[in-house]
Scaffold this motif. Sequence first.
Motif, PDB file in Angstrom:
ATOM      1  N   ASP A 148       6.480 -12.445  28.812  1.00  0.00           N
ATOM      2  CA  ASP A 148       5.087 -12.653  29.212  1.00  0.00           C
ATOM      3  C   ASP A 148       4.984 -14.016  29.876  1.00  0.00           C
ATOM      4  O   ASP A 148       5.727 -14.948  29.540  1.00  0.00           O
ATOM      5  CB  ASP A 148       4.154 -12.621  27.994  1.00  0.00           C
ATOM      6  CG  ASP A 148       4.223 -11.317  27.211  1.00  0.00           C
ATOM      7  OD1 ASP A 148       4.601 -10.290  27.810  1.00  0.00           O
ATOM      8  OD2 ASP A 148       3.903 -11.340  26.013  1.00  0.00           O
ATOM      9  N   PRO A 157      -1.947 -14.029  28.008  1.00  0.00           N
ATOM     10  CA  PRO A 157      -0.970 -14.108  29.091  1.00  0.00           C
ATOM     11  C   PRO A 157      -1.553 -13.712  30.440  1.00  0.00           C
ATOM     12  O   PRO A 157      -2.419 -12.832  30.521  1.00  0.00           O
ATOM     13  CB  PRO A 157       0.132 -13.139  28.656  1.00  0.00           C
ATOM     14  CG  PRO A 157      -0.546 -12.183  27.734  1.00  0.00           C
ATOM     15  CD  PRO A 157      -1.618 -12.965  27.040  1.00  0.00           C
ATOM     16  N   GLU A 160       2.079  -9.573  31.371  1.00  0.00           N
ATOM     17  CA  GLU A 160       2.721  -9.105  30.153  1.00  0.00           C
ATOM     18  C   GLU A 160       3.843  -8.125  30.466  1.00  0.00           C
ATOM     19  O   GLU A 160       3.836  -7.440  31.488  1.00  0.00           O
ATOM     20  CB  GLU A 160       1.696  -8.404  29.255  1.00  0.00           C
ATOM     21  CG  GLU A 160       0.596  -9.286  28.720  1.00  0.00           C
ATOM     22  CD  GLU A 160      -0.344  -8.517  27.807  1.00  0.00           C
ATOM     23  OE1 GLU A 160      -0.124  -8.549  26.576  1.00  0.00           O
ATOM     24  OE2 GLU A 160      -1.283  -7.880  28.338  1.00  0.00           O
ATOM     25  N   GLU A 161       4.810  -8.084  29.544  1.00  0.00           N
ATOM     26  CA  GLU A 161       5.839  -7.044  29.531  1.00  0.00           C
ATOM     27  C   GLU A 161       6.600  -6.944  30.850  1.00  0.00           C
ATOM     28  O   GLU A 161       6.805  -5.853  31.396  1.00  0.00           O
ATOM     29  CB  GLU A 161       5.225  -5.680  29.183  1.00  0.00           C
ATOM     30  CG  GLU A 161       4.599  -5.608  27.807  1.00  0.00           C
ATOM     31  CD  GLU A 161       5.611  -5.473  26.688  1.00  0.00           C
ATOM     32  OE1 GLU A 161       6.776  -5.147  26.989  1.00  0.00           O
ATOM     33  OE2 GLU A 161       5.244  -5.709  25.528  1.00  0.00           O
ATOM     34  N   SER A 185       8.248 -11.056  24.999  1.00  0.00           N
ATOM     35  CA  SER A 185       7.212 -10.077  24.679  1.00  0.00           C
ATOM     36  C   SER A 185       7.393  -9.516  23.276  1.00  0.00           C
ATOM     37  O   SER A 185       6.431  -9.076  22.640  1.00  0.00           O
ATOM     38  CB  SER A 185       7.236  -8.927  25.690  1.00  0.00           C
ATOM     39  OG  SER A 185       7.025  -9.380  26.999  1.00  0.00           O
TER      40      SER A 185
END
Length: 233
Positions: A148, A157, A160-161, A185
């Motif tokens: 993130d 954030p 993300e991911e 993450s």
Amino acid sequence: MRITKAILSALAVSSTVLMSSCFDNLENTPLPPTAYVSIYQGSPDAPAMDIFANANRVNRDPMEFTQVLGYSPFFPGERDFRFAAVNSASSLLEKELELKADSVYSLFVINESAAMDALLVKDEWEEPTPTQAQLRLVHLSPDTESVDLFLNEESTPLLEESSYKDVSDYLELTPGNTVLKIRSSQTGETLLTSGTLDLKGNRVYTLVVRGLGRETSGPKKLDIQLITNYIAY
């Protein structure tokens, strides 16, 4: 994004010329169909390399890990890209990629040399303004988990991911002093923190997560790198 304006501005600050086209009279001379490509060398253990497109060498100097070739013009169509160690007749990687006229791309050399690959991404951003910058995240660390991206001390954030080989869209940011943080993450652990960066308006940036998570020191270790894609003069 107005392709011609954006890329000709970028070419003005790039010292790399890949095609022997004449751009002396841009205001009055129609440009031939052209694609524009920037190349980033993100393979951490690859040797210094030469890069070819349809047998034409595109870099003047050997290209090392983390180095960037700025946007430069290429003929559109199917292009056979070849990546080889300097002065070597054998290839580390050969890949055919399609370039479309009036399009802008980033080409990322990725993964460790034994499994090297090339990732072609079409670059699309909105024209930035003096009160706004744009930033995307590119995850190029093959042994690092999803991450993130956080700004300053914010708890939410910005992105993300982001997994290996993910390239985010460009997101708008407020210019000024900014600290960028990369966190896992999965665990929330802070993996990387930038120094204080003076992000400016009229700019488009790429933040690259690169290197190897298993390396704790040296040039191949996990790190972040900020690249300026475009400046609106």
